[in-house]
Write a protein that holds these residues in place. Structure first.
Motif, PDB file in Angstrom:
ATOM      1  N   CYS A 272      16.192   9.393  45.272  1.00  0.00           N
ATOM      2  CA  CYS A 272      17.553   7.802  45.887  1.00  0.00           C
ATOM      3  C   CYS A 272      16.411   6.198  45.611  1.00  0.00           C
ATOM      4  O   CYS A 272      16.853   5.965  45.435  1.00  0.00           O
ATOM      5  CB  CYS A 272      16.962   7.850  47.538  1.00  0.00           C
ATOM      6  SG  CYS A 272      18.361   8.833  47.843  1.00  0.00           S
ATOM      7  N   SER A 273      15.096   6.463  45.260  1.00  0.00           N
ATOM      8  CA  SER A 273      14.128   5.638  44.967  1.00  0.00           C
ATOM      9  C   SER A 273      13.579   5.422  43.453  1.00  0.00           C
ATOM     10  O   SER A 273      13.389   4.480  43.343  1.00  0.00           O
ATOM     11  CB  SER A 273      12.705   5.165  45.900  1.00  0.00           C
ATOM     12  OG  SER A 273      12.528   6.491  45.908  1.00  0.00           O
TER      13      SER A 273
ATOM     14  N   ALA B 109      26.498   3.739  49.421  1.00  0.00           N
ATOM     15  CA  ALA B 109      26.871   4.348  48.066  1.00  0.00           C
ATOM     16  C   ALA B 109      27.640   4.953  47.670  1.00  0.00           C
ATOM     17  O   ALA B 109      28.468   5.296  48.557  1.00  0.00           O
ATOM     18  CB  ALA B 109      25.326   5.211  48.649  1.00  0.00           C
TER      19      ALA B 109
ATOM     20  N   ASN C  17      13.893  14.085  48.528  1.00  0.00           N
ATOM     21  CA  ASN C  17      15.207  12.931  48.516  1.00  0.00           C
ATOM     22  C   ASN C  17      15.093  11.474  48.261  1.00  0.00           C
ATOM     23  O   ASN C  17      15.750  10.960  47.631  1.00  0.00           O
ATOM     24  CB  ASN C  17      16.155  13.624  50.197  1.00  0.00           C
ATOM     25  CG  ASN C  17      16.857  14.617  49.784  1.00  0.00           C
ATOM     26  OD1 ASN C  17      16.730  15.302  48.650  1.00  0.00           O
ATOM     27  ND2 ASN C  17      16.962  14.971  50.911  1.00  0.00           N
TER      28      ASN C  17
ATOM     29  N   LEU D   5      21.840  13.054  43.736  1.00  0.00           N
ATOM     30  CA  LEU D   5      20.975  13.660  44.500  1.00  0.00           C
ATOM     31  C   LEU D   5      21.899  14.784  45.180  1.00  0.00           C
ATOM     32  O   LEU D   5      22.729  14.929  44.992  1.00  0.00           O
ATOM     33  CB  LEU D   5      20.772  12.882  45.704  1.00  0.00           C
ATOM     34  CG  LEU D   5      20.090  13.831  46.979  1.00  0.00           C
ATOM     35  CD1 LEU D   5      18.649  14.018  46.276  1.00  0.00           C
ATOM     36  CD2 LEU D   5      19.870  12.503  47.855  1.00  0.00           C
TER      37      LEU D   5
ATOM     38  N   MET E 136      17.632   6.085  52.979  1.00  0.00           N
ATOM     39  CA  MET E 136      17.754   6.712  51.688  1.00  0.00           C
ATOM     40  C   MET E 136      18.862   6.377  51.055  1.00  0.00           C
ATOM     41  O   MET E 136      19.281   6.010  49.840  1.00  0.00           O
ATOM     42  CB  MET E 136      17.642   8.142  51.986  1.00  0.00           C
ATOM     43  CG  MET E 136      15.986   8.731  52.436  1.00  0.00           C
ATOM     44  SD  MET E 136      16.519  10.751  52.240  1.00  0.00           S
ATOM     45  CE  MET E 136      14.927  10.638  52.781  1.00  0.00           C
TER      46      MET E 136
ATOM     47  N   ALA F  82      19.700   4.366  47.645  1.00  0.00           N
ATOM     48  CA  ALA F  82      20.348   4.667  46.759  1.00  0.00           C
ATOM     49  C   ALA F  82      21.998   4.499  45.876  1.00  0.00           C
ATOM     50  O   ALA F  82      22.329   4.559  44.845  1.00  0.00           O
ATOM     51  CB  ALA F  82      21.452   6.604  47.140  1.00  0.00           C
TER      52      ALA F  82
ATOM     53  N   PHE G  58      18.115  13.473  55.012  1.00  0.00           N
ATOM     54  CA  PHE G  58      18.779  12.486  54.275  1.00  0.00           C
ATOM     55  C   PHE G  58      19.064  11.153  55.947  1.00  0.00           C
ATOM     56  O   PHE G  58      19.567  11.106  56.489  1.00  0.00           O
ATOM     57  CB  PHE G  58      19.812  12.042  54.100  1.00  0.00           C
ATOM     58  CG  PHE G  58      20.380  11.091  52.568  1.00  0.00           C
ATOM     59  CD1 PHE G  58      20.262  11.407  51.869  1.00  0.00           C
ATOM     60  CD2 PHE G  58      21.544  10.747  53.092  1.00  0.00           C
ATOM     61  CE1 PHE G  58      20.750  10.489  50.732  1.00  0.00           C
ATOM     62  CE2 PHE G  58      22.580   9.324  52.883  1.00  0.00           C
ATOM     63  CZ  PHE G  58      21.724   9.281  51.432  1.00  0.00           C
TER      64      PHE G  58
ATOM     65  N   ILE H  74      25.262  10.525  45.503  1.00  0.00           N
ATOM     66  CA  ILE H  74      25.364  11.661  46.224  1.00  0.00           C
ATOM     67  C   ILE H  74      26.037  12.902  46.408  1.00  0.00           C
ATOM     68  O   ILE H  74      27.403  12.399  46.301  1.00  0.00           O
ATOM     69  CB  ILE H  74      24.917  11.697  48.077  1.00  0.00           C
ATOM     70  CG1 ILE H  74      24.752  10.263  48.274  1.00  0.00           C
ATOM     71  CG2 ILE H  74      24.703  12.708  48.687  1.00  0.00           C
ATOM     72  CD1 ILE H  74      22.526   9.930  47.779  1.00  0.00           C
TER      73      ILE H  74
END
Length: 183
Positions: A87-88, A155, A83, A95, A110, A114, A106, A121
């Motif tokens: 996200c990075s 996000a 995860n 994801l 994160m 994201a 999560f 997500i």
């Protein structure tokens, strides 16, 4: 709206897609040869399929290798390390299900990453279909928590059927109702 499926019988998917009214993303942990064969097969069909490579480990080389071959790149949200990688990392589109019936993988940081890296997500409805009793309750609780974190960080969140067969595919209205119920 798009739907994300994890089986590869394009003829069956095409028949079912007529009823669901969605663009279909065929996803899997493809090898390059398998992906190119599916893409070639899809050219003979009427439905415009998209393809998504699912990464099962934090592998930058594999991400770069499939970046221009698959339409989307997703990371399976099976653990904290995956995860964080998803996200990075720029270039990851989705994801998938960053929780299970026992653990939440999560966190707020994160969700912020994201949002910055434009990683969506994704909730997979098929995971909820396969759960029951206390397991389903825990999954719903964890999904609602992730949904709140994602909204707080601004996000994007999406829901897919995540179908592994045609019987698990759902209409976009059903999926949206479920996602709205998590809020």
């Amino acid at each position: 709206m798009q739907d994300f499926v994890r089986f590869f019988d394009l003829n069956v998917i095409e028949e079912t897609a007529v009823f669901t009214g969605t663009e279909i993303i065929v996803a899997g942990d493809f090898q390059e040869k398998q992906l190119s064969e599916l893409m070639q097969q899809s050219k003979d069909l009427q439905h415009n399929f998209k393809f998504c490579k699912i990464l099962g480990k934090p592998d930058q080389k594999e991400l770069q290798r499939f970046k221009n071959k698959a339409d989307y790149i997703a990371v399976d949200g099976a653990d904290m390390q995956l995860n964080k990688f998803a996200c990075s990392t720029k270039g990851v589109d989705f994801l998938l299900q960053p929780f299970d019936d026992g653990k939440l993988y999560f966190y707020v940081s994160m969700a912020s990453l994201a949002a910055v890296n434009n990683v969506k997500i994704a909730f997979l409805f098929s995971g909820f279909l396969k759960a029951n009793g206390p397991r389903l309750s825990l999954m719903l609780k964890n999904a609602a928590t992730v949904s709140r974190l994602v909204k707080r960080a601004r996000a994007q969140q999406v829901i897919f059927s995540g179908a592994s067969n045609k019987w698990e595919m759902r209409s976009k209205e059903n999926l949206n109702e479920f996602l709205n119920g998590l809020k």
